[in-house]
Design an enzyme around this catalytic site. Sequence first.
Site, PDB file in Angstrom:
ATOM      1  CE  LYS A 219      -4.132   1.468  -0.397  1.00 47.93           C
ATOM      2  NZ  LYS A 219      -4.936   1.076  -1.537  1.00 47.93           N
ATOM      3  CB  SER A 423      -8.191   0.927  -3.553  1.00 47.24           C
ATOM      4  OG  SER A 423      -7.647   0.798  -2.254  1.00 47.24           O
TER       5      SER A 423
END
Length: 631
Positions: A219, A423
């Site tokens: 991430k 996402s």
Amino acid sequence: MSDHESKFTVWGFVKGFAKLIIGTLLLLQGLIGLVVLLLFVGVLVSVTNGIAGSEEDKVSVSIPDEAALVLDPNGILVEMTEEVNPLEAIQREAYGISEPTQISVHDLVKVIRAAKDDKRIKGIVLDLGAFGASMSSASKLHYINDELIKFKQSGKKVIAVGDYYSQDQYLLASTADEIYMNDYGNLIVYGYGAYGTYVKSFLEKLKITSHVFRVGTFKSAIEPFIRDDMSPAAKEANIAYLDVLWREYANRVNSARGLAPGTIENYANNLGSIMSSVDGNFAKAALETGLVDGLLSRAEMNEKLVELFGESKDGKSYKKVGFTRYLMAQHGPSDGAAPNVAVVTAAGAIVDGEAPVGRAVGGDTLAATLKKAREDDKVKAIVLRIDSPGGSAFASDIIRDEIIALKAAGKPVVASMGSLAASGGYWIAADADEIWASPTTITGSIGIFGYFNTFENTAAEIGVFVDGVGTTTLAPMLATGIGPLPESASEIIQLSIENGYDRFLTIVGNGRGLEKTYVDEVGQGRVWIGERAKDLRLVDNLGSYDDAIVAAAKLAKLDKYDVVDLRERRTPFEIILGNLSAKAATSLGSGNPQQSQGMVTKILKAVEDQAAFFEEFNDPNAAYARCITCE
């Protein structure tokens, strides 16, 4: 009147003069307001009439026989265009401010398909000088590319002309039967890359404290704030999907142009040596490599097109119809007899609350549209078209609730991933009955993060401090910002982020029928390209937007159906008045027409864009499922 009041003073004169100036300015302001109001009323009437006409009737367009359809889109390629505020458009035109418009990929495909079967259209001329696309729009370009190939297969010609070609423009131009470029033009192919600006040391110099909360090895959304370079994990993930984008681009160009394998790759990697062999002439480099068929001046290009399509009535050009006029002629309602497959589009960053379509995905806005589809008896299936990097985790979940409600109502939902569905964009797709993606869709990025800065050390440098008392251990959060973030609060936020990631894994696991541990393995915030995502069972099928519509109709057992674009429709009043607060802020800063020159404009526009970017981070829990590096 006292002696003191009757005496002339410099200060009295200044105050009197200031009152005169202020009064004059107020008068001018009133006059300007009156003019704007009159413009507003006129625009409102014309817009209302225009909208009514476009919904009820096709526009009649005169097209000469054997004419060329000129694909000359002026703007940036997007999934869904924003609603245009006509008042703002008038203001920009009045001040000579030029801003790129948006071009819907579906509008381009629509006119190419119509032209293929239109007996009046002899061919297509690609004039792409004002056309642009972002790196993440690869699948949109390939979609258009495929339609141009089908057009050619009908026996009609495609001719590309231009002063120069960008990498994205050339991908479309490569499908043409003949490509012509200005003899002083250029064609540069860069490949694909992911580069960012890293500000960790800069923030440290300013003594700004960064607070980072995240889950997921890959991430990398907040890496620019906590590192001075890209992490090895981010490089690994990025190069994996970039290699696929480049491979697809190169294969398509080499195949379309009939070039030997590796030709376009060599051109990109060794342009310097190729230029040396042609005395530094960009145009000759492209010609010698076989990327273009001829180098012509604008006048010579026009002569070539007159030869192919015949002379226009005025004798100055060739027989043609422009993209915009031809598009207008394609609009028209269906007979309304068949059941509907409704397309609901999520384009842009996902934000909490409401947002104008095309600009961002408002969780409440999109949920309301899905609810409308659920309650409409004519809608039998839904295609959720996603072109989003994600955003607010809370808003994503609000949208997901409506998808679950649709399925519970017996209406199948097919997620169709555009160029980018990562996402939060994947969060809202996970519970669909089927997920379709293109081979070059950027998806995955299953992870959660939170980030903000505090300025206690910066403030201390200039002698500003925060102190006080509170009744609980969390009360010091009231001073966070200029004051520090309490350690207890930091622990709570991190726990919330971890809970959000666990929720994300559960949603994907349940929606996709996968073990949570497996989802964690392929998650960790890592970005995947569409073809790899299918191998990992994150998507069901590789195919186009049209394939997803067919799949939705099949799930609903529909033999005959209409496809309807379901979206929030704002009235002219709402379009014009909807952003007054934003316009007021803009008029005080970067939107001032008097500041619209040269480099200053670019700097101010960058600041404005950055401010708009941060406005998208409005999750009530400060938890974000967003892939910033994908955008």
